[in-house]
Design a protein around this motif. Structure first.
Motif, PDB file in Angstrom:
ATOM      1  N   LEU A  72       3.068   5.246  -7.276  1.00  0.00           N
ATOM      2  CA  LEU A  72       2.632   6.551  -6.787  1.00  0.00           C
ATOM      3  C   LEU A  72       3.593   7.590  -7.350  1.00  0.00           C
ATOM      4  O   LEU A  72       4.782   7.601  -7.031  1.00  0.00           O
ATOM      5  CB  LEU A  72       2.653   6.600  -5.259  1.00  0.00           C
ATOM      6  N   LEU A 108       7.394   4.273  -5.449  1.00  0.00           N
ATOM      7  CA  LEU A 108       7.470   5.720  -5.628  1.00  0.00           C
ATOM      8  C   LEU A 108       8.213   6.116  -6.898  1.00  0.00           C
ATOM      9  O   LEU A 108       9.254   5.550  -7.232  1.00  0.00           O
ATOM     10  CB  LEU A 108       8.167   6.357  -4.426  1.00  0.00           C
ATOM     11  N   GLU A 157       0.849  -1.193   0.000  1.00  0.00           N
ATOM     12  CA  GLU A 157       0.000   0.000   0.000  1.00  0.00           C
ATOM     13  C   GLU A 157       0.879   1.234   0.000  1.00  0.00           C
ATOM     14  O   GLU A 157       1.844   1.322   0.778  1.00  0.00           O
ATOM     15  CB  GLU A 157      -0.902   0.006   1.233  1.00  0.00           C
ATOM     16  N   ASN A 158       0.584   2.190  -0.858  1.00  0.00           N
ATOM     17  CA  ASN A 158       1.277   3.475  -0.851  1.00  0.00           C
ATOM     18  C   ASN A 158       0.691   4.346   0.257  1.00  0.00           C
ATOM     19  O   ASN A 158      -0.529   4.544   0.317  1.00  0.00           O
ATOM     20  CB  ASN A 158       1.113   4.186  -2.194  1.00  0.00           C
ATOM     21  N   VAL A 159       1.566   4.879   1.117  1.00  0.00           N
ATOM     22  CA  VAL A 159       1.110   5.651   2.273  1.00  0.00           C
ATOM     23  C   VAL A 159       1.901   6.941   2.402  1.00  0.00           C
ATOM     24  O   VAL A 159       3.136   6.944   2.293  1.00  0.00           O
ATOM     25  CB  VAL A 159       1.248   4.828   3.574  1.00  0.00           C
ATOM     26  N   ASN A 197      -2.698   5.181  -6.435  1.00  0.00           N
ATOM     27  CA  ASN A 197      -3.471   4.711  -5.284  1.00  0.00           C
ATOM     28  C   ASN A 197      -2.682   4.976  -4.009  1.00  0.00           C
ATOM     29  O   ASN A 197      -1.561   4.481  -3.862  1.00  0.00           O
ATOM     30  CB  ASN A 197      -3.743   3.211  -5.398  1.00  0.00           C
ATOM     31  N   PHE A 198      -3.249   5.732  -3.077  1.00  0.00           N
ATOM     32  CA  PHE A 198      -2.524   5.979  -1.827  1.00  0.00           C
ATOM     33  C   PHE A 198      -3.467   6.434  -0.715  1.00  0.00           C
ATOM     34  O   PHE A 198      -4.606   6.841  -0.963  1.00  0.00           O
ATOM     35  CB  PHE A 198      -1.407   6.999  -2.020  1.00  0.00           C
ATOM     36  N   THR A 211      -6.839   8.804  -5.287  1.00  0.00           N
ATOM     37  CA  THR A 211      -5.857   8.640  -6.358  1.00  0.00           C
ATOM     38  C   THR A 211      -5.190   9.941  -6.791  1.00  0.00           C
ATOM     39  O   THR A 211      -4.250   9.892  -7.580  1.00  0.00           O
ATOM     40  CB  THR A 211      -6.523   7.993  -7.600  1.00  0.00           C
ATOM     41  N   SER A 223      -8.050   8.606   1.597  1.00  0.00           N
ATOM     42  CA  SER A 223      -7.602   7.669   0.563  1.00  0.00           C
ATOM     43  C   SER A 223      -8.176   8.114  -0.775  1.00  0.00           C
ATOM     44  O   SER A 223      -9.274   8.651  -0.851  1.00  0.00           O
ATOM     45  CB  SER A 223      -8.017   6.232   0.888  1.00  0.00           C
ATOM     46  N   GLY A 272       6.131   3.246  -0.457  1.00  0.00           N
ATOM     47  CA  GLY A 272       5.405   2.521  -1.488  1.00  0.00           C
ATOM     48  C   GLY A 272       6.238   2.393  -2.743  1.00  0.00           C
ATOM     49  O   GLY A 272       7.472   2.433  -2.712  1.00  0.00           O
ATOM     50  N   VAL A 290       6.760   9.170   3.013  1.00  0.00           N
ATOM     51  CA  VAL A 290       6.059   8.487   1.935  1.00  0.00           C
ATOM     52  C   VAL A 290       6.698   7.120   1.729  1.00  0.00           C
ATOM     53  O   VAL A 290       7.926   6.995   1.654  1.00  0.00           O
ATOM     54  CB  VAL A 290       6.132   9.300   0.622  1.00  0.00           C
ATOM     55  N   GLU A 343      -5.402  -1.204  -4.318  1.00  0.00           N
ATOM     56  CA  GLU A 343      -4.234  -0.662  -3.644  1.00  0.00           C
ATOM     57  C   GLU A 343      -2.984  -0.966  -4.471  1.00  0.00           C
ATOM     58  O   GLU A 343      -2.999  -1.783  -5.383  1.00  0.00           O
ATOM     59  CB  GLU A 343      -4.098  -1.253  -2.245  1.00  0.00           C
TER      60      GLU A 343
END
Length: 216
Positions: free
Chosen positions: A158, A99, A82-84, A173-174, A188, A186, A97, A95, A154
């Motif tokens: 990103l 990237l 999951e991109n967070v 998706n993040f 896009t 949450s 994920g 950040v 997910e």
């Protein structure tokens, strides 16, 4: 900060440290093992621990200053599922994920997976944090009021772009996590403040224009 980039070689794994990205959070030095020991020369000695432990400690680094290369046939680091984007209390955006960051040099291996992005507007290493928020007295407690449009899936890439003299432009998706640890948003697409002046942090509200913010 240092411009040095150093590789610490080991039999089963090498560790790379990029001084230009390091913001000295200390996740490496406080690990309860002998991989990193302050005052020792060299301070990082990969053969002091197993390669799995090397990988586990390096993945703790939030800025991407640390990365590793396995030499024992073990797996390379992969992106989180999951991109967070995590909003740090009085600090940057962490950040994690898969990237793709505009402004990242080709040899910045760690920031393909983990990065600390400036949101005070004062970093001399934009878009990355260099701890300038501390001297600048940047204050934002990391609350997030908006919820976003939600996600149907997910993962995936990103992309983090930069509007000239303006905000960060995120697409993919993040999720955004507030400084309290609450998954608050949450979606896009988001436009996030990097000048430090928005009244709707972490989101941009156009304040960079009146502030005369300048950055590529």
């Amino acid at each position: 900060m240092s411009d040095k980039k150093v590789t610490y070689e080991g039999a089963d794994a090498d560790v790379q440290w990029d001084g230009k990205l390091c913001i000295h959070i200390g996740e490496c030095g406080r690990a309860k093992n002998d991989l990193f020991v302050g005052g020792r020369q060299p301070w990082c000695q990969p053969d002091r621990v197993g390669s799995e432990e090397v990988a586990e400690v390096i993945r703790r680094c939030p800025s991407g200053a640390l990365s590793y290369t396995r030499k024992d046939g073990g797996p390379a680091e992969v992106a989180d599922s999951e991109n967070v984007v995590r909003v740090v209390y009085n600090g940057p955006l962490y950040v994690r994920g898969d990237l793709e960051i505009d402004g990242a040099a080709e040899d910045m291996d760690g920031v393909r997976l983990r990065a600390a992005l400036c949101r005070c507007g004062q970093s001399k290493n934009k878009p990355f944090c260099d701890n300038s928020h501390e001297e600048a007295g940047f204050k934002d407690y990391g609350a997030v009021g908006e919820k976003g449009d939600g996600l149907e899936s997910e993962g995936g890439t990103l992309k983090v772009g930069r509007a000239p003299n303006g905000p960060l432009l995120l697409s993919g998706n993040f999720a955004i996590v507030a400084a309290t640890g609450r998954k608050a948003w949450s979606g896009t697409k988001a436009v996030l403040c990097r000048c430090g002046n928005s009244k709707n942090k972490p989101f941009c509200d156009g304040a960079h224009k009146d502030a005369g913010f300048q950055a590529n």
